[in-house]
Each structure stands twice: as C-alpha cells, then as structure tokens.
Scaffold this active site. Structure first.
Site, short mmCIF file in Angstrom:
data_model
loop_
_atom_site.label_atom_id
_atom_site.label_comp_id
_atom_site.label_asym_id
_atom_site.label_seq_id
_atom_site.Cartn_x
_atom_site.Cartn_y
_atom_site.Cartn_z
N ARG A 14 0.84 -1.20 0.00
CA ARG A 14 0.00 0.00 0.00
C ARG A 14 0.88 1.26 0.00
O ARG A 14 2.08 1.18 0.13
CB ARG A 14 -0.91 0.02 1.23
N ASP A 35 5.78 -7.84 1.08
CA ASP A 35 5.08 -7.28 2.24
C ASP A 35 4.64 -8.40 3.16
O ASP A 35 4.50 -9.55 2.73
CB ASP A 35 3.86 -6.46 1.80
N ASP A 59 8.48 -10.92 6.03
CA ASP A 59 8.65 -10.21 7.29
C ASP A 59 10.10 -9.73 7.30
O ASP A 59 11.03 -10.54 7.39
CB ASP A 59 8.39 -11.15 8.47
N VAL A 60 10.31 -8.42 7.19
CA VAL A 60 11.66 -7.91 7.01
C VAL A 60 12.55 -8.13 8.22
O VAL A 60 13.78 -7.99 8.13
CB VAL A 60 11.66 -6.41 6.64
N ASN A 86 11.79 -0.08 1.79
CA ASN A 86 10.73 0.90 2.02
C ASN A 86 9.89 0.58 3.26
O ASN A 86 9.27 1.47 3.83
CB ASN A 86 9.82 0.98 0.79
N TYR A 151 10.79 5.75 16.78
CA TYR A 151 10.80 5.92 15.33
C TYR A 151 11.98 6.78 14.88
O TYR A 151 12.75 6.39 13.99
CB TYR A 151 9.48 6.57 14.89
N LYS A 155 15.32 5.69 12.58
CA LYS A 155 15.58 6.27 11.27
C LYS A 155 16.93 6.97 11.23
O LYS A 155 17.60 7.00 10.18
CB LYS A 155 14.45 7.23 10.88
N THR A 186 -0.24 8.80 3.22
CA THR A 186 -0.29 7.35 3.19
C THR A 186 -1.13 6.86 4.37
O THR A 186 -1.42 7.61 5.30
CB THR A 186 1.11 6.72 3.29
#
Length: 243
Positions: A14, A35, A59-60, A86, A151, A155, A186
C-alpha cells in the site's frame, strides 16, 4: 554481469510501496513486491495481471524469510539488481510512556530489516549491472520530533547504515542512497496527524506517494550512476521550519 533490471521493494502492499512498484514497472523493471500483508498484496498484484510483478511474502525482521524471498525473485526473474528498503513502522509515544518492547519493535522493522535486506541481496547485486540500494529514511532522521523516540532514533540509525553501506560497497559498483520523506499522504497517518501536517505545511498539502516513487526511480536509474551516499529530502519544505 547481468543486465537484467529487477527490483525488490519492501512494504509494497500500500501507499508509498505500491507507488514505487508502479513507477519502477513503468521504467521497465521486473518487480518483486514484498510485504507482510500478503493477502492484500496478492490481491493487488493479481488485479494488475502483469507477469512482470511478483508478490512475495516477507517479514523484514526475519533473516530466513529474506533468504527465501531473494531466492523466489531470482528463480522468477533470473537475477536482482535493485533493493528498495521501504518497509517501516511509525510509532509515537512520550519518553515516559515508551516501553522497551515498543522501542525495540521500531528498531527491528526500521533498522534491522534494511540491514538484513542488504545482507540478503549482496550476492545478487555484486553480479548485477547498475546495482543500487535505496533506503527510505524520514525527516525524523534530520530533525528531532517530540514523542518519536523509537521511530526517530531508528531512522537516524538507518541514515547511518546508508552512509556506511555506501562507503563500503562503492568499490564493488553498488550504489546506496536514501530518501527522506516528509509528510506523505499514506495510510501510516491518521486523520488528526494528516490535518495537523497540512496546516503546518508551506505548500498547504501533503506529499503524494508517487512523488517519493519518482525520486527513487531516479536514484536507481542510469541517470544517477555517479550518485552514492546521497540524502534526498522530499518534504515540501518541512525541514525549513524552525520550531
């Protein structure tokens, strides 16, 4: 060296990820859309009816699943030349209310995931022509935003990983760059956050997923062949604000 243009994109079900799939496919890439939301992803890929797009469950945070995903891509398309890390999670909490579990989860998705992805694709990228990696960072890795300890710090770490990978892999012909999206429209944003960001935006709007996809398409193209270790901010001027 293989000249096959094949891209693996995480978080592709998405929003930004889906836009990147569309954009790179339009540029002639064979695309593996990966994904954890596999049912949603498969429905979207099935609707495309395009043999050049492959849905991959991933699952990353799982090293074994990364190996399986890369093997699926290579079996289907014969190689792999581009990785777009991403996938990510947005988690907000005051420091006094943040938990070890919440903090660690953000780091696993936003930092460990891209690291595992880079490790998993290195063998294929070393054999590819025009090999490139793009990591999706955030303006939260440029400016400190309150209530984003997990978060933001994850990053910031991804920003550092991008620089280290760029320096380490440059001699092997693998370019590594990062995009830093600001407020993008998004599903990651709830209605309250969406309205607050619009009100504070210089441009009076949120960015669109395809605007991020366009930037990534440039960074993985031959037009960016002399660019590695770059940090491309796409935020409508968000980082220009003071306070």
């Amino acid at each position: 060296m293989s000249a096959t243009k094949v891209a693996l994109i995480t978080g592709a079900a998405r929003g930004q990820g889906a836009a990147i799939v569309t954009r790179l496919r339009a540029d002639g890439f064979q695309v593996a859309a990966a994904d954890l939301r596999i049912d949603e992803l498969r429905a979207q890929v099935s609707a495309l009816a395009d043999p050049g797009v492959l849905a991959v469950e991933l699952d990353v945070t799982s090293e074994p699943l990364w190996s399986v995903a890369v093997a699926q891509v290579v079996e289907r398309f014969g190689g792999l030349s581009v990785l777009v890390n991403n996938a990510g999670v947005l988690h907000r909490a005051p420091l006094s209310e943040e938990t070890a579990e919440g903090f660690e989860s953000s780091w696993r998705f936003n930092t460990l995931g891209p690291f595992l992805g880079i490790r998993a694709v290195l063998g294929e990228l070393r054999r590819a022509e025009g090999a490139a990696i793009v990591n999706t960072c955030s303006t939260g890795a440029i400016r400190p935003f309150p209530f984003h300890a997990a978060y933001g710090s994850s990053k910031w770490a991804l920003r550092g990983l991008t620089q280290i990978a760029a320096a380490e892999l440059a001699g092997e012909g693998i370019r590594v760059n990062a995009v830093f999206p600001g407020p993008i429209d998004t599903p990651m944003l709830d209605d309250t956050a969406r309205q607050r960001l619009i009100e504070r935006s210089y441009s009076g709007r949120l960015g669109q997923p395809m605007e991020i996809a366009d930037a990534i398409a440039f960074l993985v193209s031959e037009h960016a062949a002399f660019i590695t270790g770059a940090e491309l901010v796409i935020d409508g001027g968000q980082c220009l604000r003071i306070g």
